[in-house]
Motif scaffolding. Sequence first.
Motif, PDB file in Angstrom:
ATOM      1  N   GLY A   1       3.971  17.033   2.995  1.00 14.18           N
ATOM      2  CA  GLY A   1       4.150  15.896   3.899  1.00 14.18           C
ATOM      3  C   GLY A   1       4.479  14.642   3.140  1.00 14.18           C
ATOM      4  O   GLY A   1       4.942  14.696   2.000  1.00 14.18           O
ATOM      5  N   GLY A   2       4.237  13.522   3.787  1.00 14.09           N
ATOM      6  CA  GLY A   2       4.500  12.255   3.122  1.00 14.09           C
ATOM      7  C   GLY A   2       4.079  11.102   3.998  1.00 14.09           C
ATOM      8  O   GLY A   2       3.919  11.258   5.219  1.00 14.09           O
ATOM      9  N   THR A   3       3.895   9.945   3.374  1.00 11.91           N
ATOM     10  CA  THR A   3       3.407   8.786   4.122  1.00 11.91           C
ATOM     11  C   THR A   3       3.916   7.494   3.515  1.00 11.91           C
ATOM     12  O   THR A   3       4.197   7.433   2.311  1.00 11.91           O
ATOM     13  N   GLU A   4       4.038   6.492   4.348  1.00 15.01           N
ATOM     14  CA  GLU A   4       4.420   5.163   3.863  1.00 15.01           C
ATOM     15  C   GLU A   4       3.872   4.122   4.817  1.00 15.01           C
ATOM     16  O   GLU A   4       3.946   4.302   6.045  1.00 15.01           O
ATOM     17  N   LEU A   5       3.318   3.081   4.281  1.00 15.99           N
ATOM     18  CA  LEU A   5       2.863   1.972   5.116  1.00 15.99           C
ATOM     19  C   LEU A   5       3.379   0.685   4.477  1.00 15.99           C
ATOM     20  O   LEU A   5       2.789   0.178   3.530  1.00 15.99           O
ATOM     21  N   LEU A   6       4.515   0.226   4.994  1.00 15.52           N
ATOM     22  CA  LEU A   6       5.136  -0.962   4.399  1.00 15.52           C
ATOM     23  C   LEU A   6       4.585  -2.254   5.002  1.00 15.52           C
ATOM     24  O   LEU A   6       4.984  -3.345   4.606  1.00 15.52           O
ATOM     25  N   SER A   7       3.636  -2.110   5.958  1.00 15.04           N
ATOM     26  CA  SER A   7       2.970  -3.297   6.507  1.00 15.04           C
ATOM     27  C   SER A   7       2.084  -3.953   5.468  1.00 15.04           C
ATOM     28  O   SER A   7       1.762  -5.132   5.566  1.00 15.04           O
ATOM     29  N   ASP A   8       1.620  -3.159   4.505  1.00 16.01           N
ATOM     30  CA  ASP A   8       0.733  -3.717   3.479  1.00 16.01           C
ATOM     31  C   ASP A   8       1.136  -3.114   2.145  1.00 16.01           C
ATOM     32  O   ASP A   8       0.952  -1.930   1.916  1.00 16.01           O
ATOM     33  N   VAL A   9       1.716  -3.961   1.309  1.00 17.96           N
ATOM     34  CA  VAL A   9       2.177  -3.452   0.011  1.00 17.96           C
ATOM     35  C   VAL A   9       1.427  -4.181  -1.099  1.00 17.96           C
ATOM     36  O   VAL A   9       0.985  -5.319  -0.905  1.00 17.96           O
ATOM     37  N   PRO A  10       1.258  -3.523  -2.250  1.00 19.10           N
ATOM     38  CA  PRO A  10       0.527  -4.205  -3.326  1.00 19.10           C
ATOM     39  C   PRO A  10       1.302  -5.426  -3.833  1.00 19.10           C
ATOM     40  O   PRO A  10       2.461  -5.309  -4.212  1.00 19.10           O
ATOM     41  N   ILE A  11       0.655  -6.559  -3.771  1.00 10.77           N
ATOM     42  CA  ILE A  11       1.250  -7.795  -4.302  1.00 10.77           C
ATOM     43  C   ILE A  11       0.417  -8.169  -5.528  1.00 10.77           C
ATOM     44  O   ILE A  11      -0.807  -8.249  -5.445  1.00 10.77           O
ATOM     45  N   ARG A  12       1.096  -8.349  -6.675  1.00  7.52           N
ATOM     46  CA  ARG A  12       0.329  -8.568  -7.912  1.00  7.52           C
ATOM     47  C   ARG A  12       0.376 -10.028  -8.346  1.00  7.52           C
ATOM     48  O   ARG A  12       1.358 -10.731  -8.092  1.00  7.52           O
TER      49      ARG A  12
ATOM     50  N   GLU B   1       3.863 -11.568  -7.885  1.00  7.83           N
ATOM     51  CA  GLU B   1       5.019 -10.653  -7.940  1.00  7.83           C
ATOM     52  C   GLU B   1       5.059  -9.870  -6.638  1.00  7.83           C
ATOM     53  O   GLU B   1       4.149  -9.087  -6.349  1.00  7.83           O
ATOM     54  N   LEU B   2       6.129 -10.072  -5.875  1.00 10.60           N
ATOM     55  CA  LEU B   2       6.255  -9.358  -4.600  1.00 10.60           C
ATOM     56  C   LEU B   2       7.110  -8.114  -4.816  1.00 10.60           C
ATOM     57  O   LEU B   2       8.128  -8.181  -5.511  1.00 10.60           O
TER      58      LEU B   2
END
Length: 453
Positions: free
Chosen positions: A140-151, A187-188
């Motif tokens: 399978g696979g998953t993605e949640l682009l509503s919350d991405v790691p921002i450093r 860093e976005l």
Amino acid sequence: MLRAVSRSSQCAARAASTAPAAGGNQKRPNIVLVDSVRTPFVTSGTLFKDMMSVDLQKEALRGLIRKTGVDYKLIDHVICGTVVQECKTANVAREAALLAGFPDKIPCHTVTLACISSNVAMTEAMGMLSTGYANAVIAGGTELLSDVPIRYNRKARKAMLGIQKAKTPMAKLQIGAEIVKNLLSPELPAVSEFTSGETMGHSGDRLAAAFGVSRREQDEFAIRSHTLAEAAARGGKMSDIVPVFVDGKKPVTVKADNGIRVSTLEKLSTLKPAFVKPHGTVTAANASFLTDGASAALLMTEEYALANGFKPKAYLRGYQYVAQDPKDQLLLSPAYVIPKIIEKSGLKLSDIDVFEIHEAFAGQVLANLNALDSDYFCKTFMGRSGKFGRLDMEKINRWGGSLSIGHPFGATGVRLATHAAGRLKEEKGRYAVIAACAAGGHGVGMLIEAYGK
Ligand SMILES: CC(=O)SCCNC(=O)CCNC(=O)[C@H](O)C(C)(C)COP(=O)(O)OP(=O)(O)OC[C@H]1O[C@@H](n2cnc3c(N)ncnc32)[C@H](O)[C@@H]1OP(=O)(O)O
């Protein structure tokens, strides 16, 4: 996975799947897609915005178990794809499986290859089944682009790590000042290529221009995608969707994709270029949108599936990966991979009844179709004697595609395979090819055969 077989064979791909494995006498088993599911694909920042990627994968895994009724005991391995990793759940396959109630004895691992990550999950599963390591694997696979790691930026990170080693109060103060100075320039993450810095949208725009795809053609293709997806949804074809309950102040059960939006050419022509400004042709409407979602598929050897009472949906016959220079044309892999997967399977273009091509951008799909129909391109860049030919638009993405349904990077591959298998059944076809491009200049093609034809 693919083995060349005689063109004279009545059933080339079927013969290929039972040919002796290289270096041994063992027969490779037929591999079947038993069934597959996905969460609704929703526009990022909307219905799933407070969830985690692992939650969506858990919902897909649970949904698959519910839909197929498969006993956990039968599952040998779980593989999931993802692209933008949440660092708390780096092995999202494992965390999602545990949350979904899978026994802890089932090994799970996570793979990544940009937009074709769940294809990688599926093809790894095929390898496991082929070698006899496993009889049943979930991919399978998953993605949640509503919350991405921002450093924090590099200077801030370096200072944060250094502060523990600072020996004097003055040294601590200096490092603290460095941290404060850099707090406001994080860093976005960007949907861009590491080697060139080019965004996928910019690359899609360049590709459309290189293959003479007009803005109008792109907008028409986008409307086609949304119109077909809406009709498919209304016609009950999106039966791969499993509902997701979202808790919160206003709990809701999400049952459908929310990005499908049929518009008019007049409206689309008013939209400004999204990437190459001011003269580009890729807009918000003819690009795939940022999406949250997850998918899961149950793959077994045919023998094991039948022995355990399952009726498979399709055979997964083979796959092919390709890669090109990502600085040149990043999104052209469908053109390279489609002839390869078809011909290596001993088939011809006319044998393929169904195409499911990932729609990163309308202009990207149309440019790939133009490339396949170009003598110059096929001779110069693919070493062919002439053009491969034009794919029949009637065979392509008849239930919509990533432009309308959405494109959660890690999950799309399984959606493509599911729709290909579903369409083979509905359209009474025999062979389907799925093809997708991905960052890094990669691409994948897979050959699927209807079950019981
Ligand atoms: C291998 C691969 O897959 S590579 C592809 C990887 N994916 C990507 O690169 C993602 C590409 N997409 C994106 O980055 C984003 O979706 C963007 C930048 C294109 C657009 O993002 P946003 O600007 O947030 O889009 P937004 O939803 O606000 O739409 C902008 C406008 O277009 C309109 N619009 C968008 N879609 C449609 C549509 N289908 N029909 C009509 N109007 C539309 C919106 O209503 C909005 O209009 P408004 O300004 O009047 O309100």
